[in-house]
Write a protein that holds these residues in place. Structure first.
Motif, PDB file in Angstrom:
ATOM      1  N   ARG A 104       0.501  -0.767   0.051  1.00 19.45           N
ATOM      2  CA  ARG A 104       0.134  -0.081   0.053  1.00 19.45           C
ATOM      3  C   ARG A 104       0.844   1.238  -0.113  1.00 19.45           C
ATOM      4  NH1 ARG A 104      -5.013  -1.654   4.670  1.00 19.45           N
ATOM      5  NH2 ARG A 104      -5.546  -3.783   3.042  1.00 19.45           N
ATOM      6  N   GLU A 105       1.933   1.144   1.039  1.00 18.05           N
ATOM      7  CA  GLU A 105       2.294   2.183   0.731  1.00 18.05           C
ATOM      8  C   GLU A 105       3.947   2.205   1.409  1.00 18.05           C
ATOM      9  OE1 GLU A 105       2.681   6.662   2.474  1.00 18.05           O
ATOM     10  OE2 GLU A 105       2.334   5.254   4.060  1.00 18.05           O
ATOM     11  N   VAL A 106       5.157   2.780   0.897  1.00 20.19           N
ATOM     12  CA  VAL A 106       6.270   2.575   1.285  1.00 20.19           C
ATOM     13  C   VAL A 106       6.346   4.242   1.674  1.00 20.19           C
ATOM     14  CG1 VAL A 106       8.658   2.390   1.145  1.00 20.19           C
ATOM     15  CG2 VAL A 106       7.218   0.789  -0.435  1.00 20.19           C
ATOM     16  N   ASP A 107       6.738   4.412   3.282  1.00 18.50           N
ATOM     17  CA  ASP A 107       6.907   6.031   3.266  1.00 18.50           C
ATOM     18  C   ASP A 107       8.618   6.211   3.760  1.00 18.50           C
ATOM     19  OD1 ASP A 107       7.313   8.225   4.917  1.00 18.50           O
ATOM     20  OD2 ASP A 107       5.231   8.317   5.718  1.00 18.50           O
ATOM     21  N   VAL A 108       9.362   6.489   3.065  1.00 17.91           N
ATOM     22  CA  VAL A 108      10.717   6.815   3.070  1.00 17.91           C
ATOM     23  C   VAL A 108      10.599   7.334   4.388  1.00 17.91           C
ATOM     24  CG1 VAL A 108      13.586   6.737   2.283  1.00 17.91           C
ATOM     25  CG2 VAL A 108      11.667   5.502   0.360  1.00 17.91           C
ATOM     26  N   ALA A 109      10.849   8.637   4.511  1.00 15.20           N
ATOM     27  CA  ALA A 109      10.803   9.621   5.470  1.00 15.20           C
ATOM     28  C   ALA A 109      10.830   9.007   6.876  1.00 15.20           C
ATOM     29  CB  ALA A 109      10.229  10.529   5.476  1.00 15.20           C
TER      30      ALA A 109
ATOM     31  N   LEU B 242      18.013  16.845   9.089  1.00 12.47           N
ATOM     32  CA  LEU B 242      18.997  16.400  10.248  1.00 12.47           C
ATOM     33  C   LEU B 242      19.263  15.107  11.094  1.00 12.47           C
ATOM     34  CD1 LEU B 242      22.558  17.346  11.074  1.00 12.47           C
ATOM     35  CD2 LEU B 242      20.778  17.975  12.812  1.00 12.47           C
ATOM     36  N   PHE B 243      18.136  14.639  11.117  1.00  9.94           N
ATOM     37  CA  PHE B 243      17.820  13.842  11.828  1.00  9.94           C
ATOM     38  C   PHE B 243      18.079  11.738  10.313  1.00  9.94           C
ATOM     39  CE2 PHE B 243      14.364  10.203  12.667  1.00  9.94           C
ATOM     40  CZ  PHE B 243      15.379   9.797  13.834  1.00  9.94           C
ATOM     41  N   ALA B 244      17.938  12.053   9.546  1.00  8.37           N
ATOM     42  CA  ALA B 244      17.552  11.362   8.010  1.00  8.37           C
ATOM     43  C   ALA B 244      19.485  11.094   7.931  1.00  8.37           C
ATOM     44  CB  ALA B 244      17.020  11.879   7.303  1.00  8.37           C
ATOM     45  N   LEU B 245      20.022  12.739   7.880  1.00  9.31           N
ATOM     46  CA  LEU B 245      21.303  12.640   8.166  1.00  9.31           C
ATOM     47  C   LEU B 245      22.309  11.868   9.331  1.00  9.31           C
ATOM     48  CD1 LEU B 245      24.218  13.357   6.805  1.00  9.31           C
ATOM     49  CD2 LEU B 245      23.770  15.266   7.635  1.00  9.31           C
ATOM     50  N   ALA B 246      21.550  12.303   9.694  1.00 11.57           N
ATOM     51  CA  ALA B 246      22.376  11.171  11.711  1.00 11.57           C
ATOM     52  C   ALA B 246      21.939   9.731  11.386  1.00 11.57           C
ATOM     53  CB  ALA B 246      22.270  12.545  12.651  1.00 11.57           C
ATOM     54  N   SER B 247      21.306   9.633  11.234  1.00 10.51           N
ATOM     55  CA  SER B 247      20.113   8.256  11.073  1.00 10.51           C
ATOM     56  C   SER B 247      21.342   7.568   9.946  1.00 10.51           C
ATOM     57  CB  SER B 247      18.934   8.153  10.595  1.00 10.51           C
ATOM     58  OG  SER B 247      18.093   8.781  12.389  1.00 10.51           O
ATOM     59  N   HIS B 352       0.905  18.838  26.513  1.00  8.67           N
ATOM     60  CA  HIS B 352       0.262  17.186  25.324  1.00  8.67           C
ATOM     61  C   HIS B 352       1.483  16.640  25.320  1.00  8.67           C
ATOM     62  CE1 HIS B 352      -1.888  20.363  24.093  1.00  8.67           C
ATOM     63  NE2 HIS B 352      -3.066  19.891  24.500  1.00  8.67           N
ATOM     64  N   ASP B 353       0.950  14.842  24.638  1.00  8.26           N
ATOM     65  CA  ASP B 353       2.326  14.376  25.226  1.00  8.26           C
ATOM     66  C   ASP B 353       1.574  13.378  24.342  1.00  8.26           C
ATOM     67  OD1 ASP B 353       3.903  11.704  25.579  1.00  8.26           O
ATOM     68  OD2 ASP B 353       2.907  10.716  26.546  1.00  8.26           O
ATOM     69  N   ILE B 354       2.335  13.714  22.708  1.00  6.52           N
ATOM     70  CA  ILE B 354       1.601  13.077  21.492  1.00  6.52           C
ATOM     71  C   ILE B 354       3.152  12.301  20.957  1.00  6.52           C
ATOM     72  CG2 ILE B 354      -0.558  15.313  22.111  1.00  6.52           C
ATOM     73  CD1 ILE B 354       2.796  15.350  18.950  1.00  6.52           C
ATOM     74  N   SER B 355       2.864  11.641  20.102  1.00 11.52           N
ATOM     75  CA  SER B 355       3.619  11.382  19.002  1.00 11.52           C
ATOM     76  C   SER B 355       2.920  10.916  17.803  1.00 11.52           C
ATOM     77  CB  SER B 355       4.237   9.875  18.740  1.00 11.52           C
ATOM     78  OG  SER B 355       3.189   8.869  19.063  1.00 11.52           O
ATOM     79  N   VAL B 356       3.429  11.057  16.764  1.00 11.11           N
ATOM     80  CA  VAL B 356       2.987  11.291  14.641  1.00 11.11           C
ATOM     81  C   VAL B 356       3.905  10.605  14.660  1.00 11.11           C
ATOM     82  CG1 VAL B 356       1.695  12.938  15.144  1.00 11.11           C
ATOM     83  CG2 VAL B 356       3.845  13.464  14.652  1.00 11.11           C
ATOM     84  N   PRO B 357       4.052   9.992  12.845  1.00  5.94           N
ATOM     85  CA  PRO B 357       5.721   9.376  12.311  1.00  5.94           C
ATOM     86  C   PRO B 357       6.282  10.959  12.328  1.00  5.94           C
ATOM     87  CG  PRO B 357       3.189   9.494  10.816  1.00  5.94           C
ATOM     88  CD  PRO B 357       2.767  10.001  11.997  1.00  5.94           C
ATOM     89  N   VAL B 358       7.922  10.218  12.615  1.00  4.02           N
ATOM     90  CA  VAL B 358       8.011  11.012  12.229  1.00  4.02           C
ATOM     91  C   VAL B 358       8.451  12.333  11.689  1.00  4.02           C
ATOM     92  CG1 VAL B 358      11.024  11.194  12.164  1.00  4.02           C
ATOM     93  CG2 VAL B 358       9.511   9.270  13.776  1.00  4.02           C
ATOM     94  N   ALA B 359       8.293  11.680   9.765  1.00  3.23           N
ATOM     95  CA  ALA B 359       8.150  12.715   9.024  1.00  3.23           C
ATOM     96  C   ALA B 359       6.928  13.182   8.645  1.00  3.23           C
ATOM     97  CB  ALA B 359       7.940  11.514   7.445  1.00  3.23           C
ATOM     98  N   SER B 360       5.779  12.700   9.946  1.00 10.09           N
ATOM     99  CA  SER B 360       5.044  14.465   9.942  1.00 10.09           C
ATOM    100  C   SER B 360       5.700  15.339  11.056  1.00 10.09           C
ATOM    101  CB  SER B 360       3.863  14.040  10.110  1.00 10.09           C
ATOM    102  OG  SER B 360       3.537  12.212   9.267  1.00 10.09           O
TER     103      SER B 360
END
Lengths: 474, 474
Positions: A104-109, B242-247, B352-360
Motif C-alpha cells: 500500500r505504501e513505502v514511506d521512506v521518510a 538532519l535526523f535522516a542524515l544522522a540516522s 500534551h504528550d503526543i506522537s506522530v510519524p517522524v516524517a510528519s
C-alpha cells in the motif's frame, strides 16, 4: 469421502462474497491448501476462499460467525507446526490471503512500509530495497511465506539478532475480527501508550483471534558494508565467548551469529549440490558470523578482521575464513541454509525449535546431548541455529542403519527428554515456529495452568463462537 | 471526613497480611500516597498496604477479590496521568510496591537483570553499570520512579531512539493476578512463541489487569564513547533532514535526537539556576544530538564531527557545539531536562504528550501551532521532545499577563485542537505517559469503538470483579 459437512447452500453463500472464480471447490484446486510441504499436517475441506479485499474478508467472517463455520486463515502455507491447514473434519473453510497482495505504501521518510497480508516476504524485502531501505526479516521460506503468516507466527529467522523478530518489526496492524468488524490500527508510531497492547496479541496468535489483513512494517537503513565469515572452534563454550567478544566490538553491527555442529555442515556438503565445505581444516563446531556496518564496506571489513584476530589470539577460534566477495558470502550462507534439507537423505529426524538464555546454550547442548544419546544410542545430534538469540534447531537424525519407523516411534519420548532440559534452563519449546497443532497438547500439558487459563480467557473473549482457526494454539 | 468505606474489620484483615507496621492508617502516613507531586490527581483512602513479598501481594489480592475491594497499585508515584492514586471514594486500598525492592539477579553473560517492581529506576541503572552493562531506560524522574511503574506505564524517555521503550526492554514478567494467583513468566528469552503474548498485555496496562511484581530486563554493552552536541537550526524541516542524515551515518549509534523550540531553551536558561545557554548565537530551533559508539571515544567523536560537518555544509544546521568533556555533556542534557520545570515560572501551561510519524513532525508543528494561536492568541508554544521517536511534549504556556484561570479554563478546548491535529496525522494522544485517569474519557470518546471494545473484553476477562485500579485506562 463422506458427505460434506458444509452444505451446498452455505458454500454458495460464501462463494457469492468472493465470486465463483475465487471460491475453490474442486478437489484438485483445493489440494494445495489442505496439506503442507512435509505432508505432516494434512486435513480436508470442501471450500477454499480467496478474498480480494479486506471487505470480502470481513463479509466472510461475518457469515462464518452467523453460521458457526470454522475458518482457517492461510498465507504462503510454509508454517512448520500445522497452524495453517484444516483438520480432517471437512467442516473448516480455508481462507487464503494470497490475493491481498498490495504494497500500500513505502514511506521512506518515516522508515515504514504498509503491506497487505498476502505480500510474499521476498517481495516486501525487494520493495524496501528498491526504496533504499532494508526490511530485515529473513527466512529460508521467504520466496513463498507471506507477511500475514510471518506476523501471525511471529517469525524469527536470521535477522533477529540485530533487528528483532516479526513482532518487533511491526508497528501496526489491520485485523478483521471474528464478527467481521475491522480493527484498523495501521499506525506508524514508535511510541503509543493509548491502552492495552492489542497489536501484540494478534501478532503471534496464529490466526486464532482474528485475521491480520495488513501491517505497518519498520524499515532500516541499508548496511553499507557486510562481511561474512565461517569460523572453526572447539566447543560451544568457545562460541559463547566469541559471541560475547563480537557483541562487545560490533554491538548492533553483529547481524548474525549462527552456531553449527560439524555434522550439520558435513550433511550440507555431502547432500546438497553446489555446497562447498567452508573451511579446509576440521573442527567440532563452526560459527557463521556476519558483521554489518552502516558506514562503509571498509568499516565492516576492519571490524570483522579485528574480532577474528582477537578471537584467534584469545584461542576462542581455531581458524576462520572471510568471504571475499558477494557471491562467496552467498555461498557461505547457503551452507547454513541447506542444513535442514540436508538432513533428509540421512533418514528421518526428530526436530526441536528451542530457546534458552544465551549464556545457557553450552550447558543445554551438553545436557540435552547426553540425555538423548543415553535414550537413543547412535542418534546423530545435528545441532545448528541462531546462537545469538539463544535459539537452536535441535534436530536429531536417526542412527545410521536404523529402521525409520523405529526411530520415529520414539518422537514423543525424545521430545520429552529435550523439552525437559529446555524447561530446566527456563527455555521455550517453541522459539520461532509457533504452536499450531503440533505443540498444542504439549503447551497445555506443560505451561503453567495460570498462563493457559489467561490464554483461554483471551480466546473466549475475542472469539466466543470459536470459529477462528480452532484446534490451534490453545 | 465521612465514615470510612473500608470497615475496621476489613482493614484489620488486610493489615494482618503485611503486619501492622506496613499497613498505614494514620492520615499523615497516608498523605504521600493519595496525591501526586503536581497536585492534579488527588484522592482519598484509609489504608495503604506495603507488602514485603510477592506472597503478601498475592494474599492481598485474594482478599480484595473475596471482598470486592478495589486496589490501586503504586510505585514511585511519579506518573503524570493519575494512574497511581486512588479516587475520592475512600474505598480504594493503595498497594505500594516500594518494599519489593530486591535486585534478584544480574546475569552478565545473558545480558539480563531480574528486579522487583519496587526497585527505583536509577538503582537498576547503577546495578547494571556496576556489572559493566547499560540499562538504557532513562527518565527525568528516575531517582524516584520504580521499575514496576515504568513497565506498567510502558515508560519512554530519552533512551527510546536506540534501545526502545520499557516494553522493548522487558523480556519477562512476574504478575500477581486479581485472584491472587502468581503468573511467573520471568524468562530470559529473546525468542518465545508459546502462545499469546501475555507479557505485553501487562506491560502498559497501568495495573488494571494485575500487579507486576518483578521483571527480567535487557542489558546492553556500555558505549565506549558518547558525544553530545547542541545544534542551532532554522526549522523543523531542517531538523528532520538532519535526523535522516544522522540516522544514515550513525545508525543505532544515534542515541538521542531532541528537538526544542528556542523558547524552551530560553525558559531553562532564564529560570533554572546553573543552566547556561548552549549556543552563543540565536536560532529559532535547536537540537540536542547524542552519538554513541561501542568501539571507542575517538570513534564517537569522529562520527559526530562528520555528521555536524555534513549538516552545516548541507545548510541543515547553522551552528553547533560539541560538549568537550563529561561535565559539559551533563550540562548540555541539563538544559533539555529543565524544560518542563522551567515552564512553571512563566505561568500555567496546557500540556500534551503526543506522537506522530517522524516524517510528519514538521507539518504537525506548523498545523498545530497555527490552530492553537488562532484559538488562543499570545499563547507560547514551548515545543520540545524526542523528535527521533516522533514524540513531542507539546506544551503551551499561557500568554504573558493573562489570568491563570482564564487560560486553564481553555484546557479541554486546546487539548481538542491539538489532539485533532494529532489524529489527522495518524498519531497518538498518549505517546509515553499513558492514559490513567487523565485521558480515559478522551480515549473512550475518540478511539475506534472496536478497539475500546476489545480492551473492555480483556479487562472483563482478566479482572471480572473489577478490583484492579478501577477508573483507569478503560
Amino acid at each position: 469421502m463422506s458427505d460434506p459437512i458444509l452444505s451446498a447452500s452455505l458454500v454458495a453463500r460464501f462463494a457469492e462474497i468472493v465470486g465463483e472464480r475465487h471460491a475453490l471447490v474442486a478437489e484438485a484446486d483445493i489440494a494445495p491448501f489442505v496439506s503442507e510441504r512435509r505432508g505432516l499436517f494434512g486435513g480436508r475441506t470442501s471450500l477454499v476462499l480467496r478474498p480480494g479485499s479486506v471487505e470480502e474478508v470481513s463479509r466472510i467472517l461475518a457469515l462464518a460467525s452467523e453460521t458457526g463455520t470454522p475458518v482457517v486463515p492461510q498465507g504462503g502455507n510454509t508454517g512448520l507446526v500445522g497452524g495453517q491447514t484444516p483438520d480432517m473434519s471437512g467442516g473448516q473453510v480455508v481462507l487464503s490471503l494470497s490475493r491481498l497482495d498490495r504494497i500500500r505504501e513505502v514511506d521512506v521518510a518515516s522508515n515504514t512500509m504498509t503491506v497487505e497480508a498476502g505480500v510474499v516476504l521476498q517481495r516486501a524485502q525487494e520493495a524496501a530495497d528498491a526504496a533504499g531501505r532494508l526490511f530485515p526479516l529473513s527466512l529460508a521460506s521467504q520466496g513463498t511465506a507471506q507477511i500475514g503468516g510471518n506476523l501471525s507466527s511471529n517469525a524469527g529467522g536470521t535477522g533477529v539478532l540485530a533487528y528483532g523478530n516479526a513482532r518487533e518489526l511491526c508497528l501496526g496492524v489491520e485485523v478483521v475480527l471474528p464478527t467481521g468488524e475491522v480493527f484498523d490500527d495501521l499506525r506508524k508510531l514508535k511510541k503509543d501508550n493509548t491502552g492495552y497492547d492489542l497489536k501484540n496479541l494478534f501478532v503471534g496468535a496464529e490466526g486464532t483471534l482474528g485475521i491480520i489483513t495488513a501491517a505497518v512494517l519498520k524499515l532500516f537503513p541499508k548496511p553499507k558494508g557486510r562481511e561474512v565469515a565461517w569460523i572453526g572452534l572447539q566447543s560451544p563454550e568457545a562460541a559463547l565467548a566469541l559471541f560475547a567478544l563480537a557483541s562487545d566490538r560490533a554491538g548492533s553491527g553483529l547481524t548474525a551469529f549462527e552456531l553449527c555442529a560439524r555434522i550439520a555442515v558435513d550433511f550440507s556438503v555431502r547432500h546438497i549440490p553446489g555446497i562447498v565445505a567452508p573451511l579446509a581444516s576440521e573442527h567440532p563446531w563452526l560459527v557463521l558470523m556476519e558483521i554489518s556496518s552502516g558506514r562503509s564496506a571498509e568499516d565492516a571489513r576492519a571490524l570483522i578482521e579485528e574480532v577474528l584476530a582477537e578471537g584467534i589470539e584469545g584461542e576462542l577460534a581455531d581458524n576462520a575464513v572471510i568471504a571475499q566477495n558477494l557471491s562467496q558470502a552467498d555461498a557461505f550462507w547457503a551452507v547454513r541454509e541447506a542444513m535442514s534439507e540436508a538432513q533428509k537423505p540421512e533418514g528421518v529426524s526428530i526436530k526441536h525449535d528451542i530457546s534458552v538464555p544465551v549464556a545457557s546454550i553450552p550447558d543445554f547442548i551438553h545436557e540435552a546431548g547426553a540425555a538423548v544419546l543415553q535414550a537413543a544410542p547412535g542418534a546423530r545430534l545435528v545441532t545448528f541455529g541462531h546462537m545469538g538469540d539463544g535459539n537452536l534447531h535441535y534436530n536429531i537424525s536417526q542412527p545410521e542403519g536404523m529402521e525409520e519407523q523405529a526411530f520415529l516411534a520414539r518422537y514423543r519420548e525424545v521430545n520429552d527428554i529435550v523439552h525437559g532440559v529446555v524447561r530446566r534452563f527456563g527455555g521455550s519449546i517453541s522459539a520461532e515456529h509457533g504452536i499450531g497443532r503440533m505443540k498444542r497438547d504439549e503447551l497445555i500439558a506443560t505451561a503453567p495452568p495460570v498462563a493457559t487459563d489467561l490464554m483461554r480467557r483471551i480466546k473466549a473473549s475475542f472469539d466466543p463462537a470459536g470459529i477462528m482457526n480452532p484446534g490451534k494454539v490453545i
